[in-house]
Design a protein around this motif. Sequence first.
Motif, PDB file in Angstrom:
ATOM      1  N   LEU A   1       0.819  -1.216   0.000  1.00 47.07           N
ATOM      2  CA  LEU A   1       0.000   0.000   0.000  1.00 47.07           C
ATOM      3  C   LEU A   1       0.850   1.263   0.000  1.00 47.07           C
ATOM      4  CD1 LEU A   1      -2.716  -1.099   2.593  1.00 47.07           C
ATOM      5  CD2 LEU A   1      -2.776  -1.297   0.107  1.00 47.07           C
ATOM      6  N   HIS A   2       2.153   1.114  -0.147  1.00 49.32           N
ATOM      7  CA  HIS A   2       3.050   2.278  -0.162  1.00 49.32           C
ATOM      8  C   HIS A   2       2.798   3.099  -1.431  1.00 49.32           C
ATOM      9  CE1 HIS A   2       6.800   4.623  -0.087  1.00 49.32           C
ATOM     10  NE2 HIS A   2       6.871   4.304   1.198  1.00 49.32           N
ATOM     11  N   PRO A   3       2.856   4.408  -1.359  1.00 47.27           N
ATOM     12  CA  PRO A   3       2.570   5.234  -2.551  1.00 47.27           C
ATOM     13  C   PRO A   3       3.621   5.143  -3.651  1.00 47.27           C
ATOM     14  CG  PRO A   3       3.261   6.618  -0.704  1.00 47.27           C
ATOM     15  CD  PRO A   3       3.055   5.249  -0.150  1.00 47.27           C
ATOM     16  N   CYS A   4       4.826   4.699  -3.322  1.00 46.95           N
ATOM     17  CA  CYS A   4       5.906   4.645  -4.319  1.00 46.95           C
ATOM     18  C   CYS A   4       5.863   3.325  -5.088  1.00 46.95           C
ATOM     19  CB  CYS A   4       7.257   4.803  -3.631  1.00 46.95           C
ATOM     20  SG  CYS A   4       8.660   4.624  -4.747  1.00 46.95           S
ATOM     21  N   PRO A   5       5.708   3.354  -6.417  1.00 46.49           N
ATOM     22  CA  PRO A   5       5.645   2.116  -7.202  1.00 46.49           C
ATOM     23  C   PRO A   5       6.888   1.233  -7.047  1.00 46.49           C
ATOM     24  CG  PRO A   5       4.898   3.971  -8.523  1.00 46.49           C
ATOM     25  CD  PRO A   5       5.476   4.546  -7.268  1.00 46.49           C
TER      26      PRO A   5
ATOM     27  N   GLU B 211     -10.178 -18.926  -4.963  1.00 47.48           N
ATOM     28  CA  GLU B 211     -11.373 -18.103  -4.741  1.00 47.48           C
ATOM     29  C   GLU B 211     -11.020 -16.637  -4.514  1.00 47.48           C
ATOM     30  OE1 GLU B 211     -10.283 -19.786  -0.630  1.00 47.48           O
ATOM     31  OE2 GLU B 211     -10.259 -20.454  -2.732  1.00 47.48           O
ATOM     32  N   TYR B 212      -9.786 -16.362  -4.081  1.00 52.37           N
ATOM     33  CA  TYR B 212      -9.362 -14.973  -3.881  1.00 52.37           C
ATOM     34  C   TYR B 212      -9.226 -14.232  -5.212  1.00 52.37           C
ATOM     35  CZ  TYR B 212      -8.195 -16.155   0.981  1.00 52.37           C
ATOM     36  OH  TYR B 212      -8.247 -16.550   2.292  1.00 52.37           O
TER      37      TYR B 212
ATOM     38  N   ILE C  25       0.588 -15.149   3.066  1.00 52.56           N
ATOM     39  CA  ILE C  25       0.555 -14.275   1.894  1.00 52.56           C
ATOM     40  C   ILE C  25      -0.860 -14.144   1.347  1.00 52.56           C
ATOM     41  CG2 ILE C  25       1.374 -14.020  -0.496  1.00 52.56           C
ATOM     42  CD1 ILE C  25       3.993 -15.339   0.388  1.00 52.56           C
ATOM     43  N   LYS C  26      -1.680 -15.175   1.522  1.00 47.47           N
ATOM     44  CA  LYS C  26      -3.063 -15.125   1.021  1.00 47.47           C
ATOM     45  C   LYS C  26      -3.822 -13.910   1.551  1.00 47.47           C
ATOM     46  CE  LYS C  26      -5.702 -17.704   4.482  1.00 47.47           C
ATOM     47  NZ  LYS C  26      -4.724 -17.596   5.578  1.00 47.47           N
ATOM     48  N   ASP C  27      -3.458 -13.449   2.753  1.00 51.12           N
ATOM     49  CA  ASP C  27      -4.140 -12.295   3.332  1.00 51.12           C
ATOM     50  C   ASP C  27      -3.889 -11.012   2.541  1.00 51.12           C
ATOM     51  OD1 ASP C  27      -5.103 -13.928   5.365  1.00 51.12           O
ATOM     52  OD2 ASP C  27      -3.428 -13.486   6.698  1.00 51.12           O
ATOM     53  N   PHE C  28      -2.868 -11.032   1.674  1.00 48.39           N
ATOM     54  CA  PHE C  28      -2.541  -9.860   0.868  1.00 48.39           C
ATOM     55  C   PHE C  28      -2.941 -10.031  -0.598  1.00 48.39           C
ATOM     56  CE2 PHE C  28       0.456  -9.965   4.424  1.00 48.39           C
ATOM     57  CZ  PHE C  28       0.265  -8.699   4.956  1.00 48.39           C
ATOM     58  N   LEU C  29      -3.597 -11.142  -0.927  1.00 45.42           N
ATOM     59  CA  LEU C  29      -3.904 -11.412  -2.332  1.00 45.42           C
ATOM     60  C   LEU C  29      -4.850 -10.369  -2.927  1.00 45.42           C
ATOM     61  CD1 LEU C  29      -4.231 -15.246  -3.082  1.00 45.42           C
ATOM     62  CD2 LEU C  29      -2.858 -13.530  -4.281  1.00 45.42           C
ATOM     63  N   CYS C  30      -5.799  -9.898  -2.155  1.00 46.20           N
ATOM     64  CA  CYS C  30      -6.695  -8.855  -2.676  1.00 46.20           C
ATOM     65  C   CYS C  30      -5.921  -7.576  -2.965  1.00 46.20           C
ATOM     66  CB  CYS C  30      -7.831  -8.596  -1.694  1.00 46.20           C
ATOM     67  SG  CYS C  30      -9.059  -9.921  -1.651  1.00 46.20           S
ATOM     68  N   ASP C  31      -4.980  -7.230  -2.088  1.00 50.28           N
ATOM     69  CA  ASP C  31      -4.133  -6.057  -2.339  1.00 50.28           C
ATOM     70  C   ASP C  31      -3.289  -6.261  -3.593  1.00 50.28           C
ATOM     71  OD1 ASP C  31      -5.033  -4.680  -0.093  1.00 50.28           O
ATOM     72  OD2 ASP C  31      -3.494  -5.540   1.204  1.00 50.28           O
ATOM     73  N   VAL C  32      -2.765  -7.483  -3.754  1.00 48.88           N
ATOM     74  CA  VAL C  32      -1.964  -7.800  -4.939  1.00 48.88           C
ATOM     75  C   VAL C  32      -2.806  -7.633  -6.201  1.00 48.88           C
ATOM     76  CG1 VAL C  32      -0.743  -9.652  -6.169  1.00 48.88           C
ATOM     77  CG2 VAL C  32      -0.414  -9.369  -3.701  1.00 48.88           C
ATOM     78  N   CYS C  33      -4.003  -8.193  -6.198  1.00 49.33           N
ATOM     79  CA  CYS C  33      -4.868  -8.107  -7.377  1.00 49.33           C
ATOM     80  C   CYS C  33      -5.323  -6.673  -7.645  1.00 49.33           C
ATOM     81  CB  CYS C  33      -6.068  -9.026  -7.206  1.00 49.33           C
ATOM     82  SG  CYS C  33      -5.652 -10.788  -7.286  1.00 49.33           S
ATOM     83  N   ASN C  34      -5.543  -5.916  -6.597  1.00 52.09           N
ATOM     84  CA  ASN C  34      -5.893  -4.508  -6.798  1.00 52.09           C
ATOM     85  C   ASN C  34      -4.750  -3.742  -7.452  1.00 52.09           C
ATOM     86  OD1 ASN C  34      -8.547  -4.517  -5.830  1.00 52.09           O
ATOM     87  ND2 ASN C  34      -7.875  -4.303  -3.705  1.00 52.09           N
ATOM     88  N   GLU C  35      -3.525  -4.086  -7.093  1.00 53.04           N
ATOM     89  CA  GLU C  35      -2.368  -3.452  -7.731  1.00 53.04           C
ATOM     90  C   GLU C  35      -2.261  -3.867  -9.201  1.00 53.04           C
ATOM     91  OE1 GLU C  35      -0.464  -1.068  -6.718  1.00 53.04           O
ATOM     92  OE2 GLU C  35      -1.564  -1.002  -4.828  1.00 53.04           O
TER      93      GLU C  35
ATOM     94  N   ALA D 103       8.523  -5.001  -2.662  1.00 53.99           N
ATOM     95  CA  ALA D 103       7.760  -5.799  -1.702  1.00 53.99           C
ATOM     96  C   ALA D 103       7.129  -7.016  -2.388  1.00 53.99           C
ATOM     97  CB  ALA D 103       6.690  -4.939  -1.037  1.00 53.99           C
ATOM     98  N   LEU D 104       6.577  -6.815  -3.574  1.00 60.13           N
ATOM     99  CA  LEU D 104       5.989  -7.925  -4.331  1.00 60.13           C
ATOM    100  C   LEU D 104       7.046  -8.961  -4.697  1.00 60.13           C
ATOM    101  CD1 LEU D 104       3.585  -5.880  -6.616  1.00 60.13           C
ATOM    102  CD2 LEU D 104       2.863  -7.671  -5.020  1.00 60.13           C
ATOM    103  N   ASN D 105       8.224  -8.502  -5.080  1.00 61.35           N
ATOM    104  CA  ASN D 105       9.298  -9.435  -5.418  1.00 61.35           C
ATOM    105  C   ASN D 105       9.722 -10.273  -4.210  1.00 61.35           C
ATOM    106  OD1 ASN D 105       9.344  -8.540  -8.071  1.00 61.35           O
ATOM    107  ND2 ASN D 105      11.042  -7.120  -7.748  1.00 61.35           N
TER     108      ASN D 105
END
Length: 332
Positions: free
Chosen positions: A132-136, A198-199, A159-169, A142-144
């Motif tokens: 969620l950091h503003p800098c790409p 399902e995520y 990591i599954k808890d962040f999958l929605c954030d990943v997909c939103n990115e 972080a994704l790497n």
Amino acid sequence: MLPAGGLTRGLVGLALGAGLCYCAYRILAGKGRGKKKELVTGGSLLERVSNMTVVQSVQSGGAVQMENIPTSASNLEPHHLKALLEMLESNVNDSSVLKQALVTLCNSAAFSAKHDIIRNFNGIKIIGRFLLHPCPIIKTKALNALNNLSMNLKNQEQIKDFLCDVCNEIKSSSLNSEVQLAGLRLAINMSVTNNYHEYLVDYIPCFFTLLVDGEEATKMHTLKVLVNLSANLSMTTALLSSKAPASLSNLFGSKTNRDILIRAMTFAANLSENLDRQQHSNGQCHYEENSLYALLFRGQTVFQRNLVALLQHPDKDIKEHVARFVCPQKLN
């Protein structure tokens, strides 16, 4: 309404019986092959740890004093990893410092021996908040890091808890950007097992859009996710009922990059086989006119016309993948 496999086989049989004979021969030669799933390992270990930037004597707002970090990721001890994670958790504002720390953790996570250590120091949750950091650039690093950590099944549970954030990115970041590609790589690894499919359901239309608008690397990464999803029978309805742009049919043209075309055909063949099984056991579902089902299977579609043309493709591997689609009963 005819079943999808029967409709397509009838069309192709009328057009190119000889092509089907060749394809059936190739299919019988490969009988018994299972559905292939995709995995991203990030290249060789040397590629992942060479030329890394190392954090040296970093201070974070006076809260944490960092010791010197070894120049080799393989030499990082648990206390080094703990210090890096504590620094990240201390709300450092310097983007260059954050980048260095995340790169060092990413390279360390290339070694499986470090996976449990980082997780046990709450590292996955600490790294995950930087999605969620503003800098790409920070998001990408972080994704790497999470991608390397995702090679561990216990790590995937967190990591599954962040999958929605990943997909939103993936959905909101610039098309073909490093953030988008890094997110897709992580989605590939998280979809290797059926545990977290399902995520990803709500983002299937986004994946279809990337197949139309993305560059080759984006298309390839996206198809790897979709191939993994299509290997799961329980995902068939979600995939086929998702909205798909009409131009998606162009992906199956003879001028498409070979590796992309093979994966696209694998995706379609998986769905065709799953659909046949589903119809035999559950009856036929209703699909909207703008769905992937309508694009692939309803009437004499552009996709089916492309399929006929692909039977004349000079590449034998592509012919084999087409044959797997039009003759799914040969694989049973």
